[in-house]
Design a protein around this motif. Sequence first.
Motif, PDB file in Angstrom:
ATOM      1  N   ILE A  26      23.691   5.538  -4.623  1.00 47.14           N
ATOM      2  CA  ILE A  26      22.489   4.861  -4.125  1.00 47.14           C
ATOM      3  C   ILE A  26      21.847   4.021  -5.228  1.00 47.14           C
ATOM      4  CG2 ILE A  26      20.150   5.230  -3.241  1.00 47.14           C
ATOM      5  CD1 ILE A  26      21.214   7.715  -1.799  1.00 47.14           C
ATOM      6  N   ALA A  27      21.734   4.617  -6.432  1.00 44.27           N
ATOM      7  CA  ALA A  27      21.135   3.885  -7.558  1.00 44.27           C
ATOM      8  C   ALA A  27      21.956   2.648  -7.910  1.00 44.27           C
ATOM      9  CB  ALA A  27      21.026   4.810  -8.769  1.00 44.27           C
ATOM     10  N   THR A  28      23.279   2.781  -7.881  1.00 50.03           N
ATOM     11  CA  THR A  28      24.151   1.649  -8.213  1.00 50.03           C
ATOM     12  C   THR A  28      23.941   0.477  -7.264  1.00 50.03           C
ATOM     13  OG1 THR A  28      25.856   3.063  -9.186  1.00 50.03           O
ATOM     14  CG2 THR A  28      26.556   0.903  -8.370  1.00 50.03           C
ATOM     15  N   TRP A  29      23.963   0.747  -5.979  1.00 44.98           N
ATOM     16  CA  TRP A  29      23.826  -0.339  -5.004  1.00 44.98           C
ATOM     17  C   TRP A  29      22.422  -0.933  -5.002  1.00 44.98           C
ATOM     18  CZ3 TRP A  29      27.732  -2.862  -3.118  1.00 44.98           C
ATOM     19  CH2 TRP A  29      28.982  -2.241  -3.050  1.00 44.98           C
ATOM     20  N   CYS A  30      21.410  -0.086  -5.203  1.00 45.20           N
ATOM     21  CA  CYS A  30      20.035  -0.614  -5.276  1.00 45.20           C
ATOM     22  C   CYS A  30      19.875  -1.543  -6.475  1.00 45.20           C
ATOM     23  CB  CYS A  30      19.032   0.538  -5.356  1.00 45.20           C
ATOM     24  SG  CYS A  30      18.819   1.458  -3.828  1.00 45.20           S
ATOM     25  N   ILE A  31      20.409  -1.136  -7.628  1.00 47.14           N
ATOM     26  CA  ILE A  31      20.308  -1.959  -8.835  1.00 47.14           C
ATOM     27  C   ILE A  31      21.065  -3.269  -8.667  1.00 47.14           C
ATOM     28  CG2 ILE A  31      21.030  -2.102 -11.250  1.00 47.14           C
ATOM     29  CD1 ILE A  31      20.360   0.883 -11.476  1.00 47.14           C
ATOM     30  N   ILE A  33      21.824  -4.911  -5.883  1.00 51.82           N
ATOM     31  CA  ILE A  33      21.115  -5.792  -4.947  1.00 51.82           C
ATOM     32  C   ILE A  33      19.882  -6.390  -5.609  1.00 51.82           C
ATOM     33  CG2 ILE A  33      19.827  -5.857  -2.783  1.00 51.82           C
ATOM     34  CD1 ILE A  33      21.756  -3.713  -1.728  1.00 51.82           C
ATOM     35  N   TRP A  34      19.119  -5.539  -6.298  1.00 50.16           N
ATOM     36  CA  TRP A  34      17.899  -5.991  -6.980  1.00 50.16           C
ATOM     37  C   TRP A  34      18.214  -7.031  -8.052  1.00 50.16           C
ATOM     38  CZ3 TRP A  34      16.543  -3.454 -12.008  1.00 50.16           C
ATOM     39  CH2 TRP A  34      15.426  -4.048 -12.596  1.00 50.16           C
ATOM     40  N   ARG A  35      19.254  -6.777  -8.865  1.00 44.20           N
ATOM     41  CA  ARG A  35      19.614  -7.696  -9.932  1.00 44.20           C
ATOM     42  C   ARG A  35      20.149  -9.007  -9.376  1.00 44.20           C
ATOM     43  NH1 ARG A  35      17.023  -6.658 -13.411  1.00 44.20           N
ATOM     44  NH2 ARG A  35      17.002  -8.910 -13.264  1.00 44.20           N
ATOM     45  N   GLY A 123      18.707  -2.304 -15.835  1.00 46.59           N
ATOM     46  CA  GLY A 123      19.635  -1.687 -14.894  1.00 46.59           C
ATOM     47  C   GLY A 123      21.084  -1.698 -15.339  1.00 46.59           C
TER      48      GLY A 123
END
Length: 219
Positions: A26-31, A33-35, A123
């Motif tokens: 979850i953290a990987t995909w959120c970062i 997308i955000w980046r 990130g």
Amino acid sequence: MDLTLAFKSGDVVLIGVFLSLIVMSIATWCIMIWRFIALQKAKSSSNAIDTAFWQAENTEAAEKLIQNNDSPIAELVRDAFFARKQFADSQQKMLSASLPKSDFLEREIRHSYTKILNRYDGGLSVLASVGSTAPFIGLLGTVWGIYHALISITEKGQMSIAAVAGPIGEALVATTIGLFVAIPAVLGYNFFTRKNKMFARYLHNFAHDLHVYLINLKD
């Protein structure tokens, strides 16, 4: 294959492994997308301001153009213009202003340039950590699951292929999930590292041109 069995029949270690991998994914995909959104926004807004800035009629028009703009280029120009005014107003009051004007402006622009770029490294350390540790966390879950599966099989006295394949197959899922978590993280890290380097070169070129412009600008 029912992954809920790992939570129903697994112990604290196995459940912790799966939960850790889920959180990492979850953290990987959120970062990522955000980046990606932040980098695309920075590039598009900077390109627009870059073009408009050099097409401005005079310095006053350029300052109005960047006044309320939040792009990296606009921030760099604001800091450079502020440094130029600061040098002129405080030349006899500041130790740093005892430097030649060119060196003073170069130092202030470099500080602004570094400050801006540091924001776009956020990130990346998380992606690197996930990419390097997720496979080993998955392997830990597999080894732990196989160990307990073999103990359970030995206690029940069932050594057939059917009795062995099911529990061990469930344990191997941990390694598979670890790889599924690690691969996107590694690819994302490499992708954003390359994009950041390209953006840094673009910003560096603009900073150099801006420095030359300010040095030749009449007070």
